[in-house]
Design a protein around this motif. Structure first.
Motif, PDB file in Angstrom:
ATOM      1  N   GLU A   1      34.471  46.402  39.984  1.00 45.63           N
ATOM      2  CA  GLU A   1      34.356  45.055  40.545  1.00 45.63           C
ATOM      3  C   GLU A   1      35.705  44.333  40.605  1.00 45.63           C
ATOM      4  O   GLU A   1      35.991  43.631  41.566  1.00 45.63           O
ATOM      5  CB  GLU A   1      33.365  44.238  39.712  1.00 45.63           C
ATOM      6  N   LEU A   2      36.520  44.516  39.584  1.00 44.17           N
ATOM      7  CA  LEU A   2      37.807  43.818  39.523  1.00 44.17           C
ATOM      8  C   LEU A   2      38.956  44.660  40.045  1.00 44.17           C
ATOM      9  O   LEU A   2      40.097  44.212  40.057  1.00 44.17           O
ATOM     10  CB  LEU A   2      38.086  43.375  38.079  1.00 44.17           C
ATOM     11  N   ARG A   3      38.625  45.892  40.431  1.00 41.76           N
ATOM     12  CA  ARG A   3      39.625  46.835  40.952  1.00 41.76           C
ATOM     13  C   ARG A   3      40.792  47.007  39.973  1.00 41.76           C
ATOM     14  O   ARG A   3      41.954  46.814  40.317  1.00 41.76           O
ATOM     15  CB  ARG A   3      40.125  46.370  42.315  1.00 41.76           C
ATOM     16  N   LEU A   4      40.416  47.345  38.745  1.00 45.84           N
ATOM     17  CA  LEU A   4      41.417  47.564  37.708  1.00 45.84           C
ATOM     18  C   LEU A   4      42.099  48.907  37.917  1.00 45.84           C
ATOM     19  O   LEU A   4      41.453  49.899  38.291  1.00 45.84           O
ATOM     20  CB  LEU A   4      40.755  47.558  36.327  1.00 45.84           C
ATOM     21  N   ASN A   5      43.397  48.949  37.650  1.00 45.39           N
ATOM     22  CA  ASN A   5      44.064  50.252  37.695  1.00 45.39           C
ATOM     23  C   ASN A   5      43.801  50.956  36.361  1.00 45.39           C
ATOM     24  O   ASN A   5      43.227  50.383  35.437  1.00 45.39           O
ATOM     25  CB  ASN A   5      45.559  50.102  38.014  1.00 45.39           C
ATOM     26  N   ASP A   6      44.212  52.204  36.270  1.00 46.18           N
ATOM     27  CA  ASP A   6      43.913  52.992  35.069  1.00 46.18           C
ATOM     28  C   ASP A   6      44.518  52.394  33.800  1.00 46.18           C
ATOM     29  O   ASP A   6      43.891  52.404  32.736  1.00 46.18           O
ATOM     30  CB  ASP A   6      44.386  54.440  35.244  1.00 46.18           C
ATOM     31  N   GLU A   7      45.733  51.858  33.897  1.00 44.39           N
ATOM     32  CA  GLU A   7      46.375  51.259  32.723  1.00 44.39           C
ATOM     33  C   GLU A   7      45.626  50.002  32.279  1.00 44.39           C
ATOM     34  O   GLU A   7      45.368  49.815  31.087  1.00 44.39           O
ATOM     35  CB  GLU A   7      47.823  50.903  33.034  1.00 44.39           C
TER      36      GLU A   7
ATOM     37  N   ARG B   1      41.911  37.967  37.361  1.00 45.27           N
ATOM     38  CA  ARG B   1      41.581  36.991  36.320  1.00 45.27           C
ATOM     39  C   ARG B   1      40.647  35.915  36.864  1.00 45.27           C
ATOM     40  O   ARG B   1      39.662  35.552  36.231  1.00 45.27           O
ATOM     41  CB  ARG B   1      42.862  36.354  35.780  1.00 45.27           C
ATOM     42  N   GLU B   2      40.933  35.421  38.065  1.00 41.39           N
ATOM     43  CA  GLU B   2      40.096  34.387  38.668  1.00 41.39           C
ATOM     44  C   GLU B   2      38.665  34.892  38.864  1.00 41.39           C
ATOM     45  O   GLU B   2      37.702  34.212  38.531  1.00 41.39           O
ATOM     46  CB  GLU B   2      40.683  33.957  40.015  1.00 41.39           C
ATOM     47  N   ARG B   3      38.521  36.101  39.373  1.00 43.93           N
ATOM     48  CA  ARG B   3      37.188  36.685  39.584  1.00 43.93           C
ATOM     49  C   ARG B   3      36.473  36.893  38.246  1.00 43.93           C
ATOM     50  O   ARG B   3      35.295  36.581  38.098  1.00 43.93           O
ATOM     51  CB  ARG B   3      37.329  38.014  40.327  1.00 43.93           C
ATOM     52  N   TYR B   4      37.200  37.416  37.276  1.00 46.63           N
ATOM     53  CA  TYR B   4      36.627  37.685  35.953  1.00 46.63           C
ATOM     54  C   TYR B   4      36.142  36.395  35.294  1.00 46.63           C
ATOM     55  O   TYR B   4      35.024  36.327  34.791  1.00 46.63           O
ATOM     56  CB  TYR B   4      37.684  38.386  35.089  1.00 46.63           C
TER      57      TYR B   4
END
Length: 151
Positions: A44-50, A132-135
């Motif tokens: 959902e937040l499109r986090l990278n692996d790190e 951060r805004e989405r979270y």
């Protein structure tokens, strides 16, 4: 006498088996639930692996504390039910005991709110401003509910 001893031993064995079964049944979903939540966050937040690895580490590090708080909340609910049952049964209230209960409840609510806020702050610190805004938009209702309960 042998019959009574047999009943006691069988009862104790059944109680022990039930306890272990209940523990196993309820221990596994917490790990699955955390994995599902982290997977949802990554997608959902499109986090990278790190980012995902750092956030997963934060959640896993806080998991024992969150589970302990959850257990305390469950005990407080049981204690409230005991107060309510006693009130209905005896038509009396032990106001001193209830005031002490409410003090403990407020302390627990504040600790839960602070723990949740710390986790959200640490998690959002790993994210880009857009993530951060989405979270924060997603978790804001839970933060407000915890803050209201703590006040």
């Amino acid at each position: 006498m042998k019959h009574i001893l047999s009943v006691v031993v069988l009862g104790a064995g059944a109680a022990l088996a039930t306890h272990w079964g209940w523990y196993r049944l309820h221990a596994a979903p917490a790990a699955i639930e955390l994995t599902d939540q982290l997977a949802w966050m990554k997608a959902e937040l499109r986090l990278n692996d790190e980012q995902y690895a750092r956030i997963a580490s934060l959640y896993r590090a806080n998991s024992p504390r969150l589970q302990a708080l959850s257990a305390q909340v469950a005990r407080m609910r049981e204690a409230y039910q005991a107060f309510e049952s006693a009130r209905v049964r005896t038509d009396r209230v032990d106001f001193l005991a209830f005031a002490d209960f409410m003090r403990h409840q407020r302390e627990l609510d504040r600790e839960c709110a602070a723990t949740l806020q710390e986790l959200v702050d640490a998690t959002s610190g790993v994210m880009t401003p857009a993530q951060r805004e989405r979270y924060v938009r997603v978790v804001r209702p839970a933060l407000k509910a915890e803050k209201l309960a703590a006040d």
